[in-house]
Design an enzyme around this catalytic site. Structure first.
Site, PDB file in Angstrom:
ATOM      1  N   GLN A 112      56.570   6.803  33.142  1.00 21.79           N
ATOM      2  CA  GLN A 112      55.894   6.033  34.207  1.00 21.79           C
ATOM      3  C   GLN A 112      54.442   5.654  33.873  1.00 21.79           C
ATOM      4  OE1 GLN A 112      56.530   8.299  37.895  1.00 21.79           O
ATOM      5  NE2 GLN A 112      58.314   7.010  38.304  1.00 21.79           N
ATOM      6  N   PHE A 465      60.490 -24.926  52.219  1.00 14.61           N
ATOM      7  CA  PHE A 465      59.213 -25.486  51.764  1.00 14.61           C
ATOM      8  C   PHE A 465      59.333 -25.965  50.323  1.00 14.61           C
ATOM      9  CE2 PHE A 465      54.840 -25.572  50.294  1.00 14.61           C
ATOM     10  CZ  PHE A 465      54.203 -26.187  51.352  1.00 14.61           C
TER      11      PHE A 465
HETATM   12  C1  LIG Z   1      56.185 -14.110  46.189  1.00 12.50           C
HETATM   13  C2  LIG Z   1      56.332 -15.611  46.179  1.00 12.50           C
HETATM   14  N1  LIG Z   1      57.343 -16.175  45.508  1.00 12.50           N
HETATM   15  C3  LIG Z   1      57.494 -17.527  45.502  1.00 12.50           C
HETATM   16  C4  LIG Z   1      56.617 -18.326  46.176  1.00 12.50           C
HETATM   17  C5  LIG Z   1      56.786 -19.852  46.189  1.00 12.50           C
HETATM   18  N2  LIG Z   1      57.241 -20.255  47.549  1.00 12.50           N
HETATM   19  C6  LIG Z   1      56.380 -20.715  48.464  1.00 12.50           C
HETATM   20  S1  LIG Z   1      57.105 -21.051  49.922  1.00 12.50           S
HETATM   21  C7  LIG Z   1      58.601 -20.605  49.342  1.00 12.50           C
HETATM   22  C8  LIG Z   1      59.837 -20.702  50.203  1.00 12.50           C
HETATM   23  C9  LIG Z   1      59.771 -19.869  51.427  1.00 12.50           C
HETATM   24  O1  LIG Z   1      61.054 -19.815  51.974  1.00 12.50           O
HETATM   25  P1  LIG Z   1      61.363 -19.208  53.382  1.00 12.50           P
HETATM   26  O2  LIG Z   1      60.677 -17.908  53.568  1.00 12.50           O
HETATM   27  O3  LIG Z   1      62.823 -19.221  53.591  1.00 12.50           O
HETATM   28  O4  LIG Z   1      60.657 -20.222  54.371  1.00 12.50           O
HETATM   29  P2  LIG Z   1      61.043 -21.772  54.599  1.00 12.50           P
HETATM   30  O5  LIG Z   1      60.081 -22.559  53.801  1.00 12.50           O
HETATM   31  O6  LIG Z   1      62.461 -21.943  54.203  1.00 12.50           O
HETATM   32  O7  LIG Z   1      60.860 -21.958  56.057  1.00 12.50           O
HETATM   33  C10 LIG Z   1      58.529 -20.220  47.996  1.00 12.50           C
HETATM   34  C11 LIG Z   1      59.684 -19.801  47.172  1.00 12.50           C
HETATM   35  C12 LIG Z   1      55.554 -17.683  46.843  1.00 12.50           C
HETATM   36  N3  LIG Z   1      54.642 -18.382  47.510  1.00 12.50           N
HETATM   37  N4  LIG Z   1      55.460 -16.336  46.859  1.00 12.50           N
END
Ligand SMILES: Cc1ncc(C[n+]2csc(CCOP(=O)(O)OP(=O)(O)O)c2C)c(N)n1
Length: 577
Positions: A112, A465
């Protein structure tokens, strides 16, 4: 004889710390044992250390006081990192106790083994290891003072054997408290600022999180300058309520009135804002910026005059130097535009006839039904957009999000910290389906710690998004599909209230029931996957980054046009830059 761990508990108590968020294990056992024996600090046990750090960030944000997390060595404290980045970048005081492998094994590639001082360096204002008991009291005290005075994360790395060893070194401090320093620019600099602002025809104010505690002063300077106030996301909590000068947000998540007010000014007064997108700053205006950290001046847009100062104190000194103006044409035009934009936004929040529901309606309903002093948290993703546009602040409500670091899955962890810090306030987390499932295990924390947090899940079966981003960039959607369980059924299986809503007329009842439920509750709402909202606002010529323009356009309801544009060579030239 007390152990080093006992001294750590004593020192934390001297700063008024009342709880520690974390997850125990191996090298941390001496610490948790000292905490148990002392009996005055609460141990807030979570399922994932990232959640502990997010919870501490929200706790520190809301209370303004030091919050503490602790995690075991290697993977245990490595899991803290993303949440600590969030705390550091939101500028809230958090101390992290990162326990370490046995001192004698350091450097051998032991089980670790990691190198925490290197790993945590970038997400902290202070990060040091206590290698012998004598070092610990001073290192911990410096860490706590650094976190408080520099408003950031301080990490104390301690091998488990050091915590277990007999205490040594200087006595623990009797008291560590945050005191306030007033930072005000010199009078000559204030006079220069006043001359620039008085000389301009149309002044607009951009207000950010640095305006916390400066509401009256902000409204006062806007009155003197007849200036519309645009806010950044982190300013929303402090700026938009009781404010006849507010014209909404700018930026990707904002809407046209905020953008227009920035674009139309000939002098921009930036107050405590680190709003990051240069594309949304005017390029022809004279810029005066006030920030308590001089290193922030000119970071986002070139400034003509940068003042180092606390916003409230600076405005108290600056406003009396201004010549109050009577011409309010610019202000009236922008306020009028905001009223129109607001009406259009509100029309989009209508219930609709049948499911899937409009996410705007969901956010507005939550805002309408939640308590007057509710704390809202929102996941990065489309929940931030709906929160920005529909969750109303009133001066008593609070809003916590990952608005600078931008990590997904923040809403649940932030809500845990908010509810622990304020057991009597309503805490509502607006979650994405991707976000909630990322740290799903910590829904159990709500049950185990008996935290009556209300989760509202926007279930659009996608990373919506990202789909918007892809559409804006002319990229085919890929990897964004989510096969979800029924989050309501998961909630019930975990022992909390859970309901799935598929029809608009059920929503208000479901939200009310959840808000009134005595314990934690989850409402899962089946929402439209891609909601194209308000009418067009910004033209391609006005917004300089084409992808940004396209994203705004998709958000604002002209998706087809973007898809057409995306096929053109012009688009590719912009995109490939
Ligand atoms: C830890 C992390 N991984 C990836 C991203 C890139 N990212 C930004 S918004 C998003 C999608 C979010 O999806 P969800 O929670 O389902 O919300 P939605 O936009 O579908 O309402 C991603 C993958 C991020 N900001 N943080």
């Amino acid at each position: 004889m007390p152990s080093t761990a006992d001294v750590m508990i004593e020192t934390l108590k001297s700063a008024g710390v009342r709880r520690v968020y974390g997850l125990p294990g191996d090298s941390l056992n001496a610490f948790t044992d000292a905490l148990r024996r002392d009996g005055t600090l609460d141990w807030v046990h979570v399922r994932h250390e990232e959640v502990a750090a997010l919870a501490a960030a929200a706790d520190a944000h809301l209370t303004g006081e030091l919050a503490v997390v602790a995690a075991s060595c290697g993977p245990g404290n490595l899991h803290l990192i993303n949440g600590l980045y969030d705390a550091q970048r939101s500028r809230v005081p958090v101390v992290a106790i990162a326990s370490h492998i046995p001192s004698v094994e350091i450097g051998s590639g032991y089980f670790q083994e990691t190198h925490p001082q290197e790993l945590f360096r970038e997400c902290s204002v202070y990060c040091e290891m206590a290698s012998i008991p004598e070092q610990l009291p001073r290192i911990l005290e410096v860490a706590m003072r650094s976190a408080i005075s520099e408003r950031g994360v301080a990490v104390v790395v301690v091998p488990g054997d050091v915590m277990q060893a007999e205490a040594a070194g200087r006595r623990p401090p009797k008291r560590i408290e945050s005191t306030r320093a007033l930072v005000v620019p010199a009078n000559t600099d204030l006079l220069r600022a006043a001359a620039i602002l008085d000389g301009a025809e149309r002044v607009t104010i951009l207000a950010g999180a640095g305006c916390a505690g400066a509401h009256d002063e902000l409204v006062g300077v806007a009155e003197a300058l007849k200036a519309p106030i645009v806010h950044a996301m982190r300013g929303k909590e402090y700026v938009e309520y009781d404010n006849p000068y507010d014209v909404g947000m700018t930026g990707l998540l904002g809407f046209s009135s905020g953008y227009r007010a920035m674009e139309a000014c000939d002098a921009l007064l930036v107050l405590g804002s680190d709003f990051p997108y240069p594309q949304f700053y005017p390029d022809h205006a004279t810029v005066v910026q006030v920030d308590v950290r001089g290193s922030q001046l000119g970071r986002r847009t070139p400034v003509d005059l940068g003042l180092v100062g606390d916003v409230r104190e600076t405005l108290r000194a600056l406003t009396p130097l201004l010549n109050p103006r009577s011409d309010d044409a610019h202000l009236q035009k922008m306020v009028g535009h905001y009223a129109k934009t607001r009406r259009e936004l509100d029309e989009l929040a209508a219930p609709g006839k049948a499911g899937p529901l409009h996410p705007q309606y969901v956010a507005k309903t939550v805002s309408d039904l939640a308590g007057e002093d509710a704390v809202f948290t929102c996941d990065v993703g489309t929940p931030v957009i709906w929160t920005a546009r529909y969750v109303e602040m009133n001066g008593r409500r609070s809003l916590v999000g990952s608005f600078t670091h931008g990590t997904m899955a923040n809403a649940l962890g932030h809500a845990i910290g908010a509810q622990v810090a304020y057991p009597d306030r309503q805490v509502v987390a607006l979650c994405g389906d991707g976000g909630l499932s990322m740290l799903l295990g910590d829904m159990i924390t709500l049950v185990q710690q008996q935290l009556p947090v209300k989760l509202v899940v926007f279930n659009n079966t996608s990373l919506a998004f990202v789909e918007l981003e892809m559409k804006a960039a002319g990229i085919v959607n890929f990897g964004t599909e989510l096969v979800n369980p029924s989050f309501a059924a998961v909630a019930r299986a975990m022992g909390m209230h859970g309901e799935r809503v598929e029809q608009p007329d059920r929503l208000p009842h479901a939200i009310s029931e959840a808000l009134e439920a005595p314990g934690p509750a989850l409402v899962e709402v089946m929402v439209a996957r891609q909601e194209l909202s308000i009418p067009p606002s910004v033209t391609a010529a006005q917004a300089k980054g084409f992808t940004l323009y396209a994203l705004r356009t998709v958000l604002n309801g002209r998706g087809d046009e973007v898809v057409e544009l995306a096929k053109t060579n012009v688009f590719r030239r912009f995109r490939d830059r």
